[in-house]
Design a protein around this motif. Structure first.
Motif, PDB file in Angstrom:
ATOM      1  N   LEU A  96       0.936  -1.210   0.086  1.00 20.61           N
ATOM      2  CA  LEU A  96      -0.147   0.101   0.147  1.00 20.61           C
ATOM      3  C   LEU A  96       0.780   1.285   0.006  1.00 20.61           C
ATOM      4  N   ASP A  97       2.125   1.252   0.451  1.00 22.26           N
ATOM      5  CA  ASP A  97       2.954   2.392   0.336  1.00 22.26           C
ATOM      6  C   ASP A  97       3.261   2.749  -0.767  1.00 22.26           C
ATOM      7  N   SER A  98       3.313   1.971  -1.892  1.00 22.17           N
ATOM      8  CA  SER A  98       3.710   2.336  -3.108  1.00 22.17           C
ATOM      9  C   SER A  98       2.739   3.216  -3.710  1.00 22.17           C
ATOM     10  N   ILE A  99       1.521   3.040  -3.183  1.00 25.13           N
ATOM     11  CA  ILE A  99       0.343   3.717  -3.682  1.00 25.13           C
ATOM     12  C   ILE A  99       0.317   5.288  -3.137  1.00 25.13           C
ATOM     13  N   THR A 100       0.870   6.136  -3.785  1.00 26.45           N
ATOM     14  CA  THR A 100       1.320   7.502  -3.154  1.00 26.45           C
ATOM     15  C   THR A 100       0.130   8.663  -2.966  1.00 26.45           C
ATOM     16  N   ASN A 101      -0.767   8.461  -4.079  1.00 27.14           N
ATOM     17  CA  ASN A 101      -1.930   9.222  -3.953  1.00 27.14           C
ATOM     18  C   ASN A 101      -3.140   8.599  -2.954  1.00 27.14           C
ATOM     19  N   GLN A 102      -3.354   9.472  -2.023  1.00 25.20           N
ATOM     20  CA  GLN A 102      -4.274   8.983  -1.009  1.00 25.20           C
ATOM     21  C   GLN A 102      -5.727   8.585  -1.725  1.00 25.20           C
ATOM     22  N   ALA A 103      -6.115   9.314  -2.826  1.00 24.91           N
ATOM     23  CA  ALA A 103      -7.546   9.018  -3.138  1.00 24.91           C
ATOM     24  C   ALA A 103      -7.492   7.818  -3.902  1.00 24.91           C
ATOM     25  N   GLU A 104      -6.470   7.510  -4.588  1.00 26.98           N
ATOM     26  CA  GLU A 104      -6.082   6.250  -5.365  1.00 26.98           C
ATOM     27  C   GLU A 104      -6.028   5.101  -4.376  1.00 26.98           C
ATOM     28  N   LYS A 105      -5.210   5.341  -3.303  1.00 24.87           N
ATOM     29  CA  LYS A 105      -5.347   4.094  -2.206  1.00 24.87           C
ATOM     30  C   LYS A 105      -6.433   3.674  -1.544  1.00 24.87           C
ATOM     31  N   GLU A 106      -7.040   4.841  -1.296  1.00 23.23           N
ATOM     32  CA  GLU A 106      -8.676   4.710  -0.470  1.00 23.23           C
ATOM     33  C   GLU A 106      -9.357   3.827  -1.368  1.00 23.23           C
ATOM     34  N   LEU A 107      -9.523   4.180  -2.896  1.00 28.87           N
ATOM     35  CA  LEU A 107     -10.240   3.492  -3.669  1.00 28.87           C
ATOM     36  C   LEU A 107      -9.932   2.079  -3.790  1.00 28.87           C
ATOM     37  N   VAL A 108      -8.823   1.720  -3.864  1.00 23.47           N
ATOM     38  CA  VAL A 108      -8.118   0.163  -3.671  1.00 23.47           C
ATOM     39  C   VAL A 108      -8.647  -0.589  -2.639  1.00 23.47           C
ATOM     40  N   VAL A 109      -8.218   0.317  -1.362  1.00 24.64           N
ATOM     41  CA  VAL A 109      -8.549  -0.414  -0.027  1.00 24.64           C
ATOM     42  C   VAL A 109      -9.978  -0.497   0.190  1.00 24.64           C
ATOM     43  N   GLN A 110     -11.022   0.066  -0.260  1.00 23.17           N
ATOM     44  CA  GLN A 110     -12.448   0.125  -0.270  1.00 23.17           C
ATOM     45  C   GLN A 110     -12.602  -1.093  -1.220  1.00 23.17           C
ATOM     46  N   SER A 111     -12.206  -1.065  -2.682  1.00 21.42           N
ATOM     47  CA  SER A 111     -12.557  -2.263  -3.328  1.00 21.42           C
ATOM     48  C   SER A 111     -12.250  -3.535  -2.682  1.00 21.42           C
ATOM     49  N   LEU A 112     -11.104  -3.543  -2.252  1.00 25.16           N
ATOM     50  CA  LEU A 112     -10.682  -5.047  -1.658  1.00 25.16           C
ATOM     51  C   LEU A 112     -11.670  -5.310  -0.350  1.00 25.16           C
ATOM     52  N   THR A 113     -11.727  -4.350   0.282  1.00 19.43           N
ATOM     53  CA  THR A 113     -12.699  -4.450   1.608  1.00 19.43           C
ATOM     54  C   THR A 113     -14.081  -5.127   1.197  1.00 19.43           C
ATOM     55  N   GLN A 114     -14.501  -4.303   0.303  1.00 22.90           N
ATOM     56  CA  GLN A 114     -16.010  -4.629  -0.124  1.00 22.90           C
ATOM     57  C   GLN A 114     -16.269  -5.796  -0.474  1.00 22.90           C
ATOM     58  N   THR A 115     -15.180  -6.612  -1.403  1.00 26.41           N
ATOM     59  CA  THR A 115     -15.247  -7.588  -1.905  1.00 26.41           C
ATOM     60  C   THR A 115     -14.813  -9.020  -1.017  1.00 26.41           C
ATOM     61  N   GLY A 116     -14.456  -8.564   0.233  1.00 25.72           N
ATOM     62  CA  GLY A 116     -14.344  -9.501   1.288  1.00 25.72           C
ATOM     63  C   GLY A 116     -12.974  -9.961   1.211  1.00 25.72           C
ATOM     64  N   HIS A 117     -11.876  -9.328   0.831  1.00 22.41           N
ATOM     65  CA  HIS A 117     -10.311  -9.744   0.949  1.00 22.41           C
ATOM     66  C   HIS A 117      -9.685  -9.152   2.259  1.00 22.41           C
ATOM     67  N   GLN A 118      -9.061 -10.145   2.662  1.00 22.69           N
ATOM     68  CA  GLN A 118      -8.307  -9.547   4.105  1.00 22.69           C
ATOM     69  C   GLN A 118      -7.072  -9.080   3.533  1.00 22.69           C
ATOM     70  N   ILE A 119      -6.649  -7.842   3.697  1.00 28.46           N
ATOM     71  CA  ILE A 119      -5.246  -7.040   3.082  1.00 28.46           C
ATOM     72  C   ILE A 119      -4.324  -7.438   4.116  1.00 28.46           C
ATOM     73  N   VAL A 120      -3.237  -7.969   3.323  1.00 27.53           N
ATOM     74  CA  VAL A 120      -1.867  -8.173   3.778  1.00 27.53           C
ATOM     75  C   VAL A 120      -1.008  -7.299   3.173  1.00 27.53           C
ATOM     76  N   ASP A 121      -0.767  -6.284   4.292  1.00 35.57           N
ATOM     77  CA  ASP A 121       0.142  -5.001   3.758  1.00 35.57           C
ATOM     78  C   ASP A 121       1.536  -5.553   3.819  1.00 35.57           C
ATOM     79  N   ILE A 122       2.333  -5.592   2.651  1.00 42.82           N
ATOM     80  CA  ILE A 122       3.923  -5.907   2.401  1.00 42.82           C
ATOM     81  C   ILE A 122       4.400  -4.687   2.312  1.00 42.82           C
TER      82      ILE A 122
END
Length: 306
Positions: free
Chosen positions: A203-229
């Motif tokens: 997640l640190d590689s996505i520096t634009n906060q809005a883009e990062k939030e969009l990705v996190v929201q999509s993964l969360t809404q689809t039921g994926h547990q996020i493993v942040d590397i």
């Protein structure tokens, strides 16, 4: 389904450091070894890769690379082709000229003997316009929810990505991602992996906060547990993992030994709730090629001929 039991691998013939791709691939490292030493190591690693996955119940189709023309990255077929469950085969435009020879009709004809192919979409024409989209290196598919993710780069054209999503009826999510030196990450599949129930992502590689939030929201809404590397784990190819199924429909996660070693005990425990980790020893291949376990595998979602 998100993972398949059928995969395509290409046994390398001319595998070598590719100066043409190193321009945008900071993961590539030139080794101070003779060509013969490298050849022996990469062939041994490839055969063990095949044997390990086969022993774990994966159905592996191995095709030999052709000697000519020389193709230093032919071991990474996921960049030029993708095989979809509805019988669609997509051929992709490749950035490096010496990688464009990797597309082979004879491989598709071979797979047609075992699987149903209804439609071939050839996007290679865009190479003449200097527009590129390098398969499942550029695109991470969430097949279950029909969402596709891509970090934009010289090898991942935004318009082409959207075009593929339209053709497949997937929702496109695109963003920019950078390494810890501020350079664009060349392929999405080195910073992001999506399995059925979890996603490993830097997640640190996505520096634009809005883009990062969009990705996190999509993964969360689809039921994926996020493993942040971390950046360091990403550099060890912890993002370049791929979920597969064995012959009993059980989940496996193909990853390099380097990636496995970089994961923390907590991260391994989180992932092992959903899948079995299968470390693969490919140090020479991933060092010189700048791609790892996921890059070596072209998934075959085509339906088998009964």
């Amino acid at each position: 389904m998100q993972a398949t039991n059928n995969i395509l691998l290409i046994r390398p013939s001319s595998f070598a450091f590719n100066a043409g791709t190193a321009i945008s691939n900071t993961f590539q490292i030139k080794l101070n070894e003779s060509e013969e030493e490298i050849k022996q190591k990469k062939l041994a690693e490839f055969e063990l890769f095949v044997q390990t996955l086969t022993a774990n119940g994966v159905n592996v189709f191995v095709v030999d690379d052709t000697v000519l023309p020389e193709k230093p990255d032919a071991i990474f077929p996921n960049n030029w082709v993708s095989f979809h469950a509805d019988g669609t085969v997509i051929l992709y435009p490749m950035c490096a000229v010496n990688r464009q020879h990797e597309r082979r009709q004879d491989i598709i004809d071979l797979l047609k003997k075992s699987f149903i192919v209804n439609n071939i979409i050839d996007l290679s024409k865009y190479e003449s316009e200097h527009k590129y989209l390098e398969g499942t290196g550029s695109i991470i598919f969430d097949h279950v929810h029909k969402i596709a993710y891509a970090c934009l780069s010289p090898r991942t054209d935004k318009a082409l990505f959207i075009e593929v999503c339209t053709l497949l009826n997937y929702r496109p999510i695109y963003f920019y991602a950078y390494d810890n030196n501020g350079q664009e990450i060349y392929h999405t599949n080195v910073m992001m992996c999506i399995a059925e129930k979890f996603s490993a992502i830097c997640l640190d590689s996505i520096t634009n906060q809005a883009e990062k939030e969009l990705v996190v929201q999509s993964l969360t809404q689809t039921g994926h547990q996020i493993v942040d590397i971390s950046f360091e784990q990403m550099s060890n190819f912890a993002g370049n993992m791929l979920e597969l199924k064995n012959k009993n429909n059980q989940s496996l996660l193909a990853l390099s030994q380097s990636a496995y070693n970089s994961l923390t005990t907590t991260q391994k425990t989180e992932i092992e709730k959903y899948t079995e980790l299968v470390p693969l020893t490919i140090k020479t291949i991933e060092t010189i090629g700048g791609g790892s376990a996921r890059c070596m595998i072209a998934e075959i979602f085509l339906q088998p001929i009964v």
